[in-house]
Design an enzyme around this catalytic site. Sequence first.
Site, PDB file in Angstrom:
ATOM      1  N   ARG A 237     -48.090  57.992  52.745  1.00 20.82           N
ATOM      2  CA  ARG A 237     -46.987  58.858  53.162  1.00 20.82           C
ATOM      3  C   ARG A 237     -46.096  59.074  51.953  1.00 20.82           C
ATOM      4  O   ARG A 237     -45.856  58.149  51.163  1.00 20.82           O
ATOM      5  CB  ARG A 237     -46.170  58.207  54.291  1.00 20.82           C
ATOM      6  CG  ARG A 237     -46.857  58.188  55.643  1.00 20.82           C
ATOM      7  CD  ARG A 237     -47.054  59.587  56.224  1.00 20.82           C
ATOM      8  NE  ARG A 237     -47.625  59.582  57.567  1.00 20.82           N
ATOM      9  CZ  ARG A 237     -48.925  59.728  57.838  1.00 20.82           C
ATOM     10  NH1 ARG A 237     -49.797  59.900  56.861  1.00 20.82           N
ATOM     11  NH2 ARG A 237     -49.352  59.725  59.088  1.00 20.82           N
ATOM     12  N   GLU A 266     -42.863  67.780  53.786  1.00 16.26           N
ATOM     13  CA  GLU A 266     -44.099  68.558  53.920  1.00 16.26           C
ATOM     14  C   GLU A 266     -43.868  69.706  54.897  1.00 16.26           C
ATOM     15  O   GLU A 266     -43.213  69.497  55.913  1.00 16.26           O
ATOM     16  CB  GLU A 266     -45.234  67.666  54.432  1.00 16.26           C
ATOM     17  CG  GLU A 266     -45.593  66.576  53.438  1.00 16.26           C
ATOM     18  CD  GLU A 266     -46.700  65.638  53.925  1.00 16.26           C
ATOM     19  OE1 GLU A 266     -47.299  65.919  54.982  1.00 16.26           O
ATOM     20  OE2 GLU A 266     -46.960  64.639  53.241  1.00 16.26           O
ATOM     21  N   HIS A 285     -51.824  67.394  52.302  1.00 17.41           N
ATOM     22  CA  HIS A 285     -52.046  66.361  53.331  1.00 17.41           C
ATOM     23  C   HIS A 285     -53.408  66.570  54.016  1.00 17.41           C
ATOM     24  O   HIS A 285     -53.480  66.825  55.220  1.00 17.41           O
ATOM     25  CB  HIS A 285     -50.909  66.359  54.362  1.00 17.41           C
ATOM     26  CG  HIS A 285     -50.791  65.052  55.104  1.00 17.41           C
ATOM     27  ND1 HIS A 285     -49.599  64.518  55.499  1.00 17.41           N
ATOM     28  CD2 HIS A 285     -51.736  64.176  55.524  1.00 17.41           C
ATOM     29  CE1 HIS A 285     -49.812  63.369  56.139  1.00 17.41           C
ATOM     30  NE2 HIS A 285     -51.112  63.150  56.163  1.00 17.41           N
TER      31      HIS A 285
HETATM   32  C1  DGY Z   1     -53.002  60.251  59.656  1.00 16.16           C
HETATM   33  O1  DGY Z   1     -53.904  60.233  60.500  1.00 16.16           O
HETATM   34  O2  DGY Z   1     -52.013  59.526  59.741  1.00 16.16           O
HETATM   35  C2  DGY Z   1     -53.171  61.186  58.529  1.00 16.16           C
HETATM   36  O3  DGY Z   1     -52.223  61.046  57.554  1.00 16.16           O
HETATM   37  C3  DGY Z   1     -53.151  62.584  59.072  1.00 16.16           C
HETATM   38  O4  DGY Z   1     -51.887  62.831  59.599  1.00 16.16           O
END
Ligand code: DGY
Length: 332
Positions: A237, A266, A285
């Site tokens: 993240r 984002e 992402h």
């Molecule tokens: C998750 O599954 O947490 C990935 O980052 C996609 O959002």
Amino acid sequence: MKKHVVAYKALSPALLERLREAVDLSCIDITGESGLARLEEALPTAHGLIGSSLKLTPALLDKALQLEAIASISVGYDNYDLDYLAHRGILLSNTPDVLTETVADTAFALILATARRVVELADYVKAGKWQRSIGEPLFGNDVHGKTLGIIGMGRIGSAIARRGRFGFGMPILYNSHSPKPEVDREFSARYCSLDDLLSEADFVCITVPLSEETSGLIGARQLALLKQEAFLINISRGKVVDEAALIEALQAKRFQGAGLDVFEKEPLPSDSPLLNLPQVVATPHIGSATHGTREGMARCAVDNLLAALTGKRPPDLVNPDVWTRRMTDHPK
Ligand code: DGY
């Protein structure tokens, strides 16, 4: 009467059909105009929610007074307030396992792209600049045999370690809550402190989930520990890294480059200084974004939601305390 489920992420026809057989389904495209307003309108009668990429704040969920369960189509659950869900007795599930290998592939795509300057040099070819054999200024760095440092050694961390160790002959360092003997054995990996990892690894790969503990984990002090020849890869993240400090370190060329799939904000704002740095590979992402994996995640979320709404324990429960309390208060 069927329970009401609100899907706020597009689902495949097969999954829509499965849900429609079992529940009364509303599908809301929250990316479209007035999507959020339509979601808010649907919340008061919702027993279940399924979706991702939206912060379901307490203020929003206060409108969903009948809500029993949320099935997140993601492994990360930083979009949910666990204390609030516990207080409301709402079950939360996620989608672990199914995306592990795909996210590890993404980490390696970023490792290779940054080290070998794939994006920068592909753009160079497309721009018609390839007139003669390239010279040293455009050479990249080796990946094989270099030291891979992994921050967080869960499922995804292990899958990255496997690729690094057996695919690229990389010595593995890792940092996590505690040493993991099975990881040490399987990958000949070495557990070390975060500072040691940052100062020894050639590739530092961040895989920890975002939490109060990991928010801002990599700040200016930690970035200063990286070796000049190091690359930083973030597939967890954005908020795990202090982005302003990262930009400053990259602008000052304190280390080689960064492969970033996640950002503090984002979508990444178009005026982000990260976009002007040739040594940065930024992706939108896409960690788990393949056809097969996203469908697998959605299927897993549907399984979790239907279990929760029919009084069964969802296989991928994030908040088991809520389930225990439910079973104690209303034993079957
Ligand atoms: C998750 O599954 O947490 C990935 O980052 C996609 O959002």
